[in-house]
Design a protein around this motif. Structure first.
Motif, mmCIF file in Angstrom:
data_model
loop_
_atom_site.group_PDB
_atom_site.id
_atom_site.type_symbol
_atom_site.label_atom_id
_atom_site.label_comp_id
_atom_site.label_asym_id
_atom_site.label_seq_id
_atom_site.Cartn_x
_atom_site.Cartn_y
_atom_site.Cartn_z
ATOM 1 N N ALA A 167 0.833 -1.208 0.000
ATOM 2 C CA ALA A 167 0.000 0.000 0.000
ATOM 3 C C ALA A 167 0.862 1.251 0.000
ATOM 4 O O ALA A 167 0.588 2.215 -0.722
ATOM 5 N N THR A 168 1.938 1.233 0.786
ATOM 6 C CA THR A 168 2.839 2.394 0.851
ATOM 7 C C THR A 168 3.543 2.617 -0.477
ATOM 8 O O THR A 168 3.623 3.755 -0.964
ATOM 9 N N LEU A 169 4.043 1.565 -1.075
ATOM 10 C CA LEU A 169 4.735 1.705 -2.357
ATOM 11 C C LEU A 169 3.785 2.176 -3.453
ATOM 12 O O LEU A 169 4.154 2.993 -4.299
ATOM 13 N N ARG A 170 2.554 1.684 -3.425
ATOM 14 C CA ARG A 170 1.557 2.129 -4.407
ATOM 15 C C ARG A 170 1.254 3.615 -4.223
ATOM 16 O O ARG A 170 1.142 4.365 -5.181
ATOM 17 N N PHE A 171 1.139 4.033 -2.964
ATOM 18 C CA PHE A 171 0.895 5.450 -2.672
ATOM 19 C C PHE A 171 2.055 6.318 -3.170
ATOM 20 O O PHE A 171 1.849 7.355 -3.810
ATOM 21 N N LEU A 172 3.289 5.889 -2.905
ATOM 22 C CA LEU A 172 4.467 6.666 -3.325
ATOM 23 C C LEU A 172 4.603 6.699 -4.849
ATOM 24 O O LEU A 172 5.025 7.707 -5.415
ATOM 25 N N ALA A 173 4.248 5.608 -5.495
ATOM 26 C CA ALA A 173 4.408 5.527 -6.951
ATOM 27 C C ALA A 173 3.325 6.282 -7.704
ATOM 28 O O ALA A 173 3.577 6.842 -8.770
ATOM 29 N N THR A 174 2.112 6.319 -7.147
ATOM 30 C CA THR A 174 0.998 6.906 -7.903
ATOM 31 C C THR A 174 0.576 8.278 -7.393
ATOM 32 O O THR A 174 -0.006 9.059 -8.142
ATOM 33 N N GLY A 175 0.817 8.552 -6.106
ATOM 34 C CA GLY A 175 0.363 9.817 -5.542
ATOM 35 C C GLY A 175 -1.151 9.898 -5.398
ATOM 36 O O GLY A 175 -1.704 10.989 -5.244
ATOM 37 N N GLU B 21 4.386 5.313 8.967
ATOM 38 C CA GLU B 21 5.148 4.323 9.720
ATOM 39 C C GLU B 21 6.027 3.478 8.797
ATOM 40 O O GLU B 21 7.187 3.199 9.104
ATOM 41 N N THR B 22 5.458 3.076 7.668
ATOM 42 C CA THR B 22 6.208 2.243 6.727
ATOM 43 C C THR B 22 7.316 3.040 6.055
ATOM 44 O O THR B 22 8.421 2.518 5.834
#
Length: 203
Positions: A36-44, A67-68
């Protein structure tokens, strides 16, 4: 990100982000937290959008993502090693000379605008020359294109030359606290300063 890299990162961050199940509910797994964190960082994407694609509530995501990110920073910060001694700088300079035929070079420096959604009530604070809103990632790389320093967060309205002035690197550079080697002869007894290479945005 390929699967092997993801699995390695997951194994590194899991001890920091794993939570215990309770009698009320099962904890969100480290895999779900990291993906979820990586998806958030990659897509905004907004947390509202993320809520549907991850099946994790907005309030939970608003805690999980920071946290992640902190856990990722903790486990990966060892990969960015800023030189502390003159001998470490000389090793970088030697690599530049051997690989790129550029003597006495200590690093290549540049900035990258990372597009963001305009924060509420920010006006033109993050508005850049590309007519988007951004924050700036300023980085220095060694001869092998590996980061040895990075600074993130200066508003995009500031030019690269202005961004570097806001970094700890610049402060230590002008105060001669980086342990950069003294000028040495290259050919014909011509002393040459040790330098950082960058484009003409930097004074």
């Amino acid at each position: 990100m390929d699967e092997e890299t993801y699995v390695e990162l997951l194994s590194l961050v899991s001890p920091f982000i794993a939570k215990c199940d309770t009698v009320m509910r099962k904890a969100v797994s480290p895999h779900e937290r990291l993906s979820a964190t990586l998806r958030f960082l990659a897509t905004g994407r907004s947390l509202k959008d993320m809520e549907y694609s991850t099946a994790i509530s907005r309030p939970a995501l608003s805690k999980i993502i920071p946290e992640t990110c902190e856990a990722i920073y903790e486990v990966l910060k060892q990969y960015i090693q800023f030189p502390k001694t003159a001998s470490e700088w000389l090793k970088i300079a030697s690599d530049f000379d051997e690989k790129w035929q550029f003597p006495h070079c200590l690093g290549a420096i540049d900035g990258k605008h990372v597009r963001i959604v305009q924060p509420k009530d920010s006006g033109s604070y993050y508005f850049n020359y590309k007519k988007t809103h951004s924050i700036v990632l300023m980085a220095i790389a060694n001869a092998h294109c590996e980061f040895i320093y990075c600074d993130v967060g200066t508003n995009g309205r500031i030019s690269d030359g202005g961004v570097i002035n806001n970094t700890l690197f610049y402060e230590k550079l002008v105060n001669k606290q980086l342990n950069i080697p003294e000028p040495e002869p290259v050919t014909f007894d011509l002393d040459l300063e040790y330098v950082f290479v960058g484009d003409d945005a930097f004074a």
